[in-house]
Design an enzyme around this catalytic site. Structure first.
Site, PDB file in Angstrom:
ATOM      1  N   SER A  50      -0.861 -30.097 -39.091  1.00  0.00           N
ATOM      2  CA  SER A  50      -0.564 -29.092 -38.072  1.00  0.00           C
ATOM      3  C   SER A  50       0.133 -27.871 -38.681  1.00  0.00           C
ATOM      4  CB  SER A  50       0.263 -29.731 -36.961  1.00  0.00           C
ATOM      5  OG  SER A  50       0.334 -28.904 -35.823  1.00  0.00           O
ATOM      6  N   ASP A  99      -8.580 -32.768 -30.068  1.00  0.00           N
ATOM      7  CA  ASP A  99      -7.212 -32.379 -30.401  1.00  0.00           C
ATOM      8  C   ASP A  99      -6.647 -31.636 -29.203  1.00  0.00           C
ATOM      9  OD1 ASP A  99      -4.881 -31.154 -31.382  1.00  0.00           O
ATOM     10  OD2 ASP A  99      -5.714 -30.922 -33.388  1.00  0.00           O
ATOM     11  N   HIS A 109      -4.445 -35.285 -32.232  1.00  0.00           N
ATOM     12  CA  HIS A 109      -3.808 -34.324 -33.131  1.00  0.00           C
ATOM     13  C   HIS A 109      -3.053 -34.979 -34.291  1.00  0.00           C
ATOM     14  CE1 HIS A 109      -2.078 -30.616 -34.495  1.00  0.00           C
ATOM     15  NE2 HIS A 109      -0.860 -31.091 -34.354  1.00  0.00           N
TER      16      HIS A 109
END
Length: 260
Positions: free
Chosen positions: A104, A205, A235
């Site tokens: 991320s 996601d 995610h």
């Protein structure tokens, strides 16, 4: 070392020395970064598995993370990047080659490192990175951050039942605004990323939208880009069903791009 009074019990960094006897006599380092409002626990299984291959693995705790969301609101993108830069510099001094990676926001930070350090980076691995968003409320953050301290959290986007990310239950808005402000500059500098890139992306996601992938893949100058789909994860794929795929693909990638 001063221990933060509210440090989460799972938030300690991971540091495993290299075992060159397993890597052809060369010392190979791997730096992994967790994401925004997360902490080292979200990527430690990834790092621990890579350490078993003989790589020297570092998973630092970014400033303001693993404690409280209020603490995070006192830190910025520059603070997080400075910590990664410090660990990266240490790895470069003590290893023959260094691969960097992240989940991320951690993926965005490692792309920033790759853009800034060129040939010093042997390879880049990103898992569901974030460098852009279509969320309209982001445009209101310059005002909202002075009115509200936080929004509901984004942690625990995990498909696998019973798995806990141990991230913040609230999203600190001042810190978030700092991250969003850093993205345009990063996107503009993506052509400076020349290192081989492994891009691992979840099919579903709920945190990162579809804007990032084309920006990164078409933006980097690297001629060595590999994309891998993660169909059974959300995610936080580093704690999800596709973790074995992430480990296998990363280990093979590190071995390839650091070969003498």
């Amino acid at each position: 070392m001063t221990i933060h009074p509210t440090l989460h019990p799972l938030a300690s960094p991971l540091s495993v020395p290299a075992r060159p006897e397993l890597t052809g006599g060369r010392r190979i380092g791997v730096l992994l970064s967790h994401g925004f409002t997360g902490q080292p626990a979200s990527i430690k299984p990834w790092g621990e598995a890579l350490a078993e291959h003989g790589y020297g693995v570092e998973v630092p705790r970014l400033p303001g993370h693993g404690t409280t969301w209020q603490d995070c609101n006192t830190t910025t993108w520059e603070d997080w990047y400075a910590e990664l830069s410090r660990v990266f510099a240490d790895l470069r001094r003590t290893h023959d080659a260094v691969v960097i990676g992240g989940l991320s926001m951690g993926g965005a930070l490692t792309l920033r490192l790759a853009a800034d350090h060129g040939d010093a980076v042997a390879g880049v691995v990103v898992v569901n990175p974030a460098v852009a968003t279509g969320r309209k409320d982001v445009k209101l953050l310059p005002v909202l951050k002075h009115v509200l301290g936080s929004f509901p959290g984004i942690a625990n986007d995990i498909k696998k039942p019973g798995v806990e990310e141990h991230g913040y239950t609230r999203t600190p808005l001042r810190a978030a605004h700092s991250m969003f402000r850093a993205w345009p500059g990063l996107v503009a500098d993506l052509p400076r990323v020349t290192a081989p890139l492994l891009y691992l992306r979840s099919t579903v996601d709920h945190v990162v939208d579809d804007l990032t992938q084309p920006l990164v893949v078409s933006g980097v100058s690297s001629r060595d880009v590999t994309e891998v789909s993660l169909p059974e994860s959300y995610h936080v794929a580093t704690l999800d069903n596709d973790l074995p795929t992430i480990i296998e693909e990363t280990a093979a990638f590190v071995k390839r791009v650091t070969a003498a």
